[in-house]
Motif scaffolding. Structure first.
Motif, PDB file in Angstrom:
ATOM      1  N   ILE A  54       4.081  16.910  35.911  1.00  0.00           N
ATOM      2  CA  ILE A  54       3.000  17.644  36.569  1.00  0.00           C
ATOM      3  C   ILE A  54       2.926  19.080  36.017  1.00  0.00           C
ATOM      4  CG2 ILE A  54       2.368  18.713  38.790  1.00  0.00           C
ATOM      5  CD1 ILE A  54       3.458  16.009  40.072  1.00  0.00           C
ATOM      6  N   LEU A  55       4.089  19.724  35.904  1.00  0.00           N
ATOM      7  CA  LEU A  55       4.094  21.112  35.412  1.00  0.00           C
ATOM      8  C   LEU A  55       3.654  21.189  33.951  1.00  0.00           C
ATOM      9  CD1 LEU A  55       7.268  22.482  37.233  1.00  0.00           C
ATOM     10  CD2 LEU A  55       4.883  23.174  37.611  1.00  0.00           C
ATOM     11  N   GLN A  56       4.057  20.218  33.175  1.00  0.00           N
ATOM     12  CA  GLN A  56       3.599  20.192  31.774  1.00  0.00           C
ATOM     13  C   GLN A  56       2.075  20.128  31.725  1.00  0.00           C
ATOM     14  OE1 GLN A  56       5.664  16.877  30.028  1.00  0.00           O
ATOM     15  NE2 GLN A  56       7.455  18.112  29.450  1.00  0.00           N
ATOM     16  N   GLY A  57       1.506  19.273  32.567  1.00  0.00           N
ATOM     17  CA  GLY A  57       0.045  19.110  32.594  1.00  0.00           C
ATOM     18  C   GLY A  57      -0.661  20.381  33.033  1.00  0.00           C
ATOM     19  N   LEU A  58      -0.074  21.088  34.008  1.00  0.00           N
ATOM     20  CA  LEU A  58      -0.722  22.296  34.536  1.00  0.00           C
ATOM     21  C   LEU A  58      -0.518  23.500  33.628  1.00  0.00           C
ATOM     22  CD1 LEU A  58       0.025  21.883  38.358  1.00  0.00           C
ATOM     23  CD2 LEU A  58      -2.143  21.494  37.153  1.00  0.00           C
ATOM     24  N   ASN A  59       0.481  23.439  32.748  1.00  0.00           N
ATOM     25  CA  ASN A  59       0.702  24.543  31.803  1.00  0.00           C
ATOM     26  C   ASN A  59      -0.032  24.333  30.483  1.00  0.00           C
ATOM     27  OD1 ASN A  59       2.392  26.492  33.153  1.00  0.00           O
ATOM     28  ND2 ASN A  59       3.966  24.893  33.205  1.00  0.00           N
ATOM     29  N   ARG A  60      -0.657  23.184  30.342  1.00  0.00           N
ATOM     30  CA  ARG A  60      -1.413  22.872  29.136  1.00  0.00           C
ATOM     31  C   ARG A  60      -2.781  23.543  29.225  1.00  0.00           C
ATOM     32  NH1 ARG A  60      -1.404  16.932  29.375  1.00  0.00           N
ATOM     33  NH2 ARG A  60       0.859  17.093  29.283  1.00  0.00           N
TER      34      ARG A  60
END
Ligand code: TRP
Length: 324
Positions: A25-31
């Motif tokens: 989830i964090l990877q997706g939101l930091n993209r």
């Protein structure tokens, strides 16, 4: 006497590695642009909202596919022949599955494959009770990777992979090809694929299907943020986001987004995520095909389209593809 031949579906579990959801989830939101996996839609409330979507007047997909199946199941059963094993990619709680189980000739087994174990077991038990003469063999696995098939008591004459709902459209073109290749592998020699594929049409109809007037799809999309608040220690103010569905003719897909209505900071699992005003999180894509486009894709995975059934308006297609 109402004795069941196959009382309790026996579950096979494969590769059930608990992926680190928060990291994903964090990877997706930091993209940039931001994205979240559609797999997070389906908590209890999300699953119920999705059920309601399938009955909305604007969401033509489910009822059209069901009509196509009802109208043509005799011909489909004829093509599939006797004593096949029906392998459904997805947990198979749908009416379309029931139509097949009712009409296919002496099925060797019904094998639903789904990553969500609980949903799978519940659906398998319900179907086993309704169809006591069919051996139900659920497999808990991520079907985007090859998996081992259980051995039915009756030797199947051929494997039929079933993938309804135009769920194929929710995969990127690369992932679609990979998935069709997994299906090709699981169909084995002499096997076939029976698949529901939504068709290209005018932009307005497509956008309406994913942005209904009752706001159910909007609530389904926003429920993702509520879930992050509940399960992943997030602080989304859901009123500060809005659902948006847009059809892009190139590459031919409906995209669902959550639009940030203002500049804001949100905390997720202890990390601060910044949103500009108007910035979006992409949550789902639904690719649409022409019959030629899907035929070409299936061909690259080693299938030849043998029969195509559509509704009179050609909104949706059900396709029977032979393994070549
Ligand atoms: N595969 C279907 C589709 O793309 C179902 C679906 C997935 C869906 N996510 C959705 C439908 C979100 C409505 C909203 O249409």
């Amino acid at each position: 006497m109402t004795e069941q031949a196959f009382p309790t579906p026996e579950l096979t579990e494969q590769g059930a590695s608990a992926a680190d959801d928060l990291v994903e989830i964090l990877q997706g939101l930091n993209r940039s642009p931001k994205a979240l996996s559609p797999k997070f839609f389906y908590d209890d409330r999300g699953s119920r909202l999705f059920e309601r979507i399938t009955r909305l007047p604007e969401y033509y997909l489910t009822r059209t596919e069901l009509d196509i199946m009802s109208a043509n199941v005799g011909e489909i059963a004829e093509l599939i022949g006797p004593q096949a094993s029906l392998i459904e990619f997805g947990s198979g709680s749908s009416l379309k599955t029931r139509i097949l189980l009712e009409h296919l000739d002496r099925l060797a087994a019904y094998v639903p494959v789904d990553i969500s174990r609980d949903h799978l077991v519940a659906a398998a038990e319900a179907l086993a009770a309704e169809f006591p003469h069919i051996e139900v063999l659920p497999v808990a696995a991520d079907f985007t990777q090859p998996f081992d098939l259980p051995q039915p008591k009756i030797m199947p004459l051929r494997n039929i992979v079933y993938f309804p709902g135009s769920t194929i459209g929710n995969f990127s073109p690369d992932a679609t090809l990979d998935l069709l290749r997994v299906m090709h592998h699981e169909a084995k020699e002499d096997g076939a694929l029976l698949i529901g594929v939504d068709l290209k049409k005018d932009t307005a109809s497509l956008e309406r299907a994913y942005n209904d007037s009752a706001g159910v799809t909007a609530e389904f999309n926003l429920n993702l943020l509520r879930r992050l608040n509940r399960e992943f220690d997030a602080t989304f103010d859901v009123d500060n986001f809005e659902h948006r569905a847009i059809y892009r003719e190139t590459p031919g897909r409906v995209e669902m987004h959550l639009v940030s209505l203002r500049a804001q900071d949100v905390s997720v699992g202890g990390e601060t995520i910044h949103f500009d005003a108007g910035e979006t999180i992409r949550t789902e894509c639904s690719h649409k095909y022409t019959l030629d486009e899907f035929g070409a894709m299936a061909g690259r995975a080693g299938f030849a389209v043998h029969s195509v059934w559509t509704d009179p308006e050609e909104l949706f297609s059900v396709q029977y593809c032979l393994r070549v």
